[in-house]
Motif scaffolding. Structure first.
Motif, PDB file in Angstrom:
ATOM      1  N   ALA A 156       0.852  -1.187   0.000  1.00 38.66           N
ATOM      2  CA  ALA A 156       0.000   0.000   0.000  1.00 38.66           C
ATOM      3  C   ALA A 156       0.889   1.240   0.000  1.00 38.66           C
ATOM      4  O   ALA A 156       1.960   1.244   0.611  1.00 38.66           O
ATOM      5  N   VAL A 157       0.461   2.272  -0.690  1.00 37.10           N
ATOM      6  CA  VAL A 157       1.334   3.439  -0.874  1.00 37.10           C
ATOM      7  C   VAL A 157       1.586   4.169   0.428  1.00 37.10           C
ATOM      8  O   VAL A 157       2.733   4.381   0.825  1.00 37.10           O
ATOM      9  N   GLY A 158       0.544   4.570   1.129  1.00 29.96           N
ATOM     10  CA  GLY A 158       0.755   5.465   2.257  1.00 29.96           C
ATOM     11  C   GLY A 158       0.072   5.030   3.531  1.00 29.96           C
ATOM     12  O   GLY A 158      -1.165   4.981   3.595  1.00 29.96           O
ATOM     13  N   GLY A 159       0.842   4.693   4.567  1.00 31.57           N
ATOM     14  CA  GLY A 159       0.298   4.474   5.899  1.00 31.57           C
ATOM     15  C   GLY A 159       0.538   5.713   6.747  1.00 31.57           C
ATOM     16  O   GLY A 159       1.387   6.547   6.443  1.00 31.57           O
ATOM     17  N   ARG A 160      -0.219   5.827   7.820  1.00 26.54           N
ATOM     18  CA  ARG A 160      -0.053   6.988   8.692  1.00 26.54           C
ATOM     19  C   ARG A 160      -0.132   6.547  10.138  1.00 26.54           C
ATOM     20  O   ARG A 160      -1.071   5.845  10.525  1.00 26.54           O
ATOM     21  N   CYS A 161       0.839   6.964  10.928  1.00 24.30           N
ATOM     22  CA  CYS A 161       0.921   6.600  12.330  1.00 24.30           C
ATOM     23  C   CYS A 161       0.716   7.831  13.195  1.00 24.30           C
ATOM     24  O   CYS A 161       1.274   8.901  12.911  1.00 24.30           O
ATOM     25  N   ALA A 162      -0.076   7.695  14.249  1.00 25.05           N
ATOM     26  CA  ALA A 162      -0.302   8.799  15.182  1.00 25.05           C
ATOM     27  C   ALA A 162      -0.442   8.253  16.593  1.00 25.05           C
ATOM     28  O   ALA A 162      -1.033   7.186  16.799  1.00 25.05           O
ATOM     29  N   ILE A 163       0.103   8.983  17.554  1.00 21.71           N
ATOM     30  CA  ILE A 163      -0.114   8.672  18.962  1.00 21.71           C
ATOM     31  C   ILE A 163      -1.241   9.576  19.451  1.00 21.71           C
ATOM     32  O   ILE A 163      -1.235  10.787  19.201  1.00 21.71           O
ATOM     33  N   VAL A 164      -2.226   8.991  20.117  1.00 25.42           N
ATOM     34  CA  VAL A 164      -3.459   9.708  20.455  1.00 25.42           C
ATOM     35  C   VAL A 164      -3.792   9.472  21.920  1.00 25.42           C
ATOM     36  O   VAL A 164      -3.705   8.341  22.414  1.00 25.42           O
ATOM     37  N   ASP A 182     -12.002  14.191  17.995  1.00 18.27           N
ATOM     38  CA  ASP A 182     -11.227  14.712  16.869  1.00 18.27           C
ATOM     39  C   ASP A 182     -10.912  13.659  15.817  1.00 18.27           C
ATOM     40  O   ASP A 182     -10.638  13.990  14.659  1.00 18.27           O
ATOM     41  N   LEU A 183     -10.935  12.399  16.200  1.00 16.79           N
ATOM     42  CA  LEU A 183     -10.472  11.349  15.299  1.00 16.79           C
ATOM     43  C   LEU A 183     -11.334  11.164  14.042  1.00 16.79           C
ATOM     44  O   LEU A 183     -10.777  10.983  12.948  1.00 16.79           O
ATOM     45  N   PRO A 184     -12.670  11.174  14.111  1.00 15.00           N
ATOM     46  CA  PRO A 184     -13.443  10.900  12.895  1.00 15.00           C
ATOM     47  C   PRO A 184     -13.134  11.854  11.748  1.00 15.00           C
ATOM     48  O   PRO A 184     -12.999  11.410  10.594  1.00 15.00           O
ATOM     49  N   GLU A 185     -13.024  13.149  12.007  1.00 14.51           N
ATOM     50  CA  GLU A 185     -12.714  14.090  10.927  1.00 14.51           C
ATOM     51  C   GLU A 185     -11.323  13.829  10.368  1.00 14.51           C
ATOM     52  O   GLU A 185     -11.115  13.810   9.149  1.00 14.51           O
ATOM     53  N   LEU A 201      -9.742   3.844  23.044  1.00 14.64           N
ATOM     54  CA  LEU A 201     -10.272   4.248  21.746  1.00 14.64           C
ATOM     55  C   LEU A 201     -10.871   3.095  20.950  1.00 14.64           C
ATOM     56  O   LEU A 201     -11.417   3.321  19.870  1.00 14.64           O
ATOM     57  N   ASP A 202     -10.789   1.867  21.459  1.00 13.24           N
ATOM     58  CA  ASP A 202     -11.159   0.723  20.633  1.00 13.24           C
ATOM     59  C   ASP A 202     -12.626   0.737  20.204  1.00 13.24           C
ATOM     60  O   ASP A 202     -12.951   0.381  19.069  1.00 13.24           O
ATOM     61  N   GLN A 203     -13.524   1.169  21.094  1.00  8.88           N
ATOM     62  CA  GLN A 203     -14.940   1.184  20.718  1.00  8.88           C
ATOM     63  C   GLN A 203     -15.204   2.201  19.614  1.00  8.88           C
ATOM     64  O   GLN A 203     -15.916   1.914  18.641  1.00  8.88           O
ATOM     65  N   LEU A 204     -14.622   3.395  19.747  1.00  8.38           N
ATOM     66  CA  LEU A 204     -14.764   4.416  18.706  1.00  8.38           C
ATOM     67  C   LEU A 204     -14.202   3.928  17.372  1.00  8.38           C
ATOM     68  O   LEU A 204     -14.782   4.153  16.305  1.00  8.38           O
ATOM     69  N   LEU A 205     -13.077   3.244  17.430  1.00 12.16           N
ATOM     70  CA  LEU A 205     -12.370   2.852  16.214  1.00 12.16           C
ATOM     71  C   LEU A 205     -12.905   1.565  15.594  1.00 12.16           C
ATOM     72  O   LEU A 205     -12.512   1.222  14.472  1.00 12.16           O
TER      73      LEU A 205
END
Length: 290
Positions: free
Chosen positions: A6-14, A20-23, A47-51
């Motif tokens: 896959a071309v682009g992955g994105r990593c973030a610490i939250v 803020d995550l859905p947008e 965050l597991d339920q949201l995600l």
């Protein structure tokens, strides 16, 4: 035949940024990010339920982070990398790179108050990144925003905040975040930059070498920018201060709030226009503000 990456992955610490995550996820999926790695820094609730809907779609991988010494010890055991256990963000980024980097051509490592925007006519992020496959990575310069006078949290970051700092304001916009070419990356040397294999280095959007690792000589918005909503509303900023710094830095307080807002003397519609393109499902980008 090997499976295509896959071309682009994105990593973030939250941490505790549920609203803020859905947008952030929806916008960057539209831009062309193929998968997100959300490193949950002890959010309460987790965050597991949201995600879960994003996980079921195959868009998100969620990991709840351990304490700092455990993360640093795990990295040392698996990679021989010595890491300060107080640097939770850098530990998380290197876990992303080590565990998932092989699945992608490029990975970016940014916060969820940072939104990538394409500023030329390139239709999406995978198309843009094709032009940087011969480099260690591509640097995205910040474009920093103030509070736009808001006291309470706003439902959309992109469409709400339009007050921003002038391009030359105290060097704020020479700072970069990196989209790293996984073929040439060794590790994340800091939260803004990577270490690369010999002979490889990051470049700006226009192809100039990034010699300082974390800064460019001048902002380069020729093809992309990283909109940095560094304070947002007064409510958001108070929550940011409460969450603390995942790199155990000095933190940000009232003087920082005042500085950013005093300097936010320019009107920038780039986030608003990006949000309109996303909601309208059009790939027509514009560099009008740059």
């Amino acid at each position: 035949m090997p499976e295509a990456k896959a071309v682009g992955g994105r990593c973030a610490i939250v941490k505790d940024q549920h609203e803020d995550l859905p947008e952030w996820l929806g916008y960057h999926e539209w831009l062309g990010v193929s998968h997100f790695y959300i490193m949950d820094d002890q959010s309460d609730p987790p965050l597991d339920q949201l995600l879960q809907p994003y996980i079921e779609r195959g868009l998100v991988t969620h990991r709840r982070l351990e304490d700092g010494p455990t993360m640093a010890g795990d990295l040392k055991n698996r990679t021989c990398m010595l890491m300060n256990p107080d640097w939770r963000q850098l530990c998380a980024y290197n876990m992303c790179l080590h565990d998932h980097g092989h699945k992608h051509q490029f990975m970016s490592f940014t916060d969820i108050d940072e939104f990538l925007v394409i500023t030329d006519s390139t239709p999406d992020l995978p198309t843009l990144l094709q032009d940087y496959e011969g480099y260690g990575g591509v640097a995205a310069n910040w474009r920093s925003f103030g509070s736009s006078g808001f006291k309470q949290r706003q439902p959309s970051t992109l469409s709400s905040y339009i007050s921003c700092l002038p391009i030359n304001a105290y060097g704020a916009h020479t700072q970069i975040k990196s989209i790293v070419n996984m073929a040439h990356a060794v590790r994340l040397a800091g939260v803004h930059h990577a270490s690369y294999a010999p002979g490889y280095f990051a470049v700006t959007a226009s192809g100039q070498p990034v010699l300082n690792e974390t800064h460019t000589s001048a902002p380069d918005y020729s093809r992309l920018a990283l909109l940095h909503y560094v304070v947002k509303s007064r409510e958001d900023f108070a929550n940011k201060v409460w969450r603390g710094d995942a790199m155990k830095g000095p933190g940000k307080g009232e003087l920082y709030w005042k500085k950013i807002n005093d300097l936010s003397t320019v009107t920038c519609f780039d986030g608003l226009h990006a949000e309109q393109r996303w909601r309208g499902n059009t790939k027509s980008h514009s560099a009008a503000s740059y």
